[in-house]
Design an enzyme around this catalytic site. Structure first.
Site: not given
Ligand code: PGA
Length: 237
Positions: A12, A97, A164, A170, A200, A221-222
């Site tokens: 989150w 992260h 990642e 993002g 993403s 994430g998002g």
């Molecule tokens: P995202 O972020 O899904 O918004 O790209 C992933 C993350 O930072 O773990």
């Protein structure tokens, strides 16, 4: 090691802004289907952990933190130890992260220290690794990942690895099927652990990503801030 369930983990980040909103979000996720294909995990901000743990109690959704301290206890203002997190019921901790690595200067060595303490507290570290766009373009992506993985070699088999790529976090641009496949294969050569993909991930691309060999789940994430989207991502597994 046969790992059947895909880990669907929601990060989150620094959202939502209020406890009420966090509890509402957790409530709409807590009825996630209990399936033999999916393990559900949400990682809310520290102040909401206890409340969210209460909401998802007796459900199949686990709770993790987005960080943990590299120190075990004492005079470290503002930090949260793994023992504290374990004592309230956290099962996982996201470590290293890319936002923490780039904004707060967290190094591979710091990640290793955090992971050791997490494991001692019986929390599974989810250690994030990823290359920058410059590294990807110059052909150094594998070198970058290799460096981060070798720093955590002694504990890698007890951790979850989240691949990642920085340029996909993002941005709405997830890595290609081929890039994910090759990098997960590369990481698999170094560990039997669960390997997640993050960057993403959304309900549209989740099925394709989750079907790639060696992808043991996703770090979202998002899209994890929207219960419908998050549940749809797990539903794609
Ligand atoms: P995202 O972020 O899904 O918004 O790209 C992933 C993350 O930072 O773990």
């Amino acid at each position: 090691m046969g790992i059947l369930k895909k880990l669907i983990a929601g990060n989150w980040k620094m959202n939502p802004s209020s406890s009420d909103d966090a509890l509402t979000l957790a409530s709409s996720i807590k009825d996630a289907p209990n399936s033999n294909k999916v393990e559900w995990l949400i990682c809310p901000p520290m102040p909401f952990l206890t409340g969210v743990l209460g909401v998802v109690e007796n459900s199949c959704v686990s709770v993790g933190s987005q960080d943990c301290s590299e120190f075990s206890k004492g005079a470290y203002t503002g930090q949260t130890s793994s023992d504290m997190l374990a004592s309230i019921g956290c099962k996982y901790a996201i470590i290293g992260h890319s936002e923490r690595r780039s904004l707060l200067g967290e190094t591979d060595e710091v990640c290793m220290n955090k992971a050791i303490l997490a494991l001692e507290a019986k929390i599974t570290p989810i250690i994030c690794v990823g290359e920058s766009l410059a590294e990807r373009k110059s052909g150094d992506a594998y070198k970058a990942i290799e460096k981060s993985l070798s720093a955590i070699a002694p504990i890698i088999d007890k951790s979850v690895i989240a691949y990642e790529p920085l340029w996909s976090i993002g941005t709405g641009i997830s890595a290609s099927h081929e890039d994910i496949s090759l990098m997960h294969c590369f990481i698999r050569e170094k560990t039997n652990s669960r390997i997640l993909y993050g960057g993403s991930v959304n309900p549209q691309n989740a099925r394709d990503i989750l079907n790639i060999k060696n992808v043991g789940g996703v770090l979202v994430g998002g899209a994890s801030l929207d219960a419908k989207k998050f549940l749809a991502i797990g539903g794609a597994a």
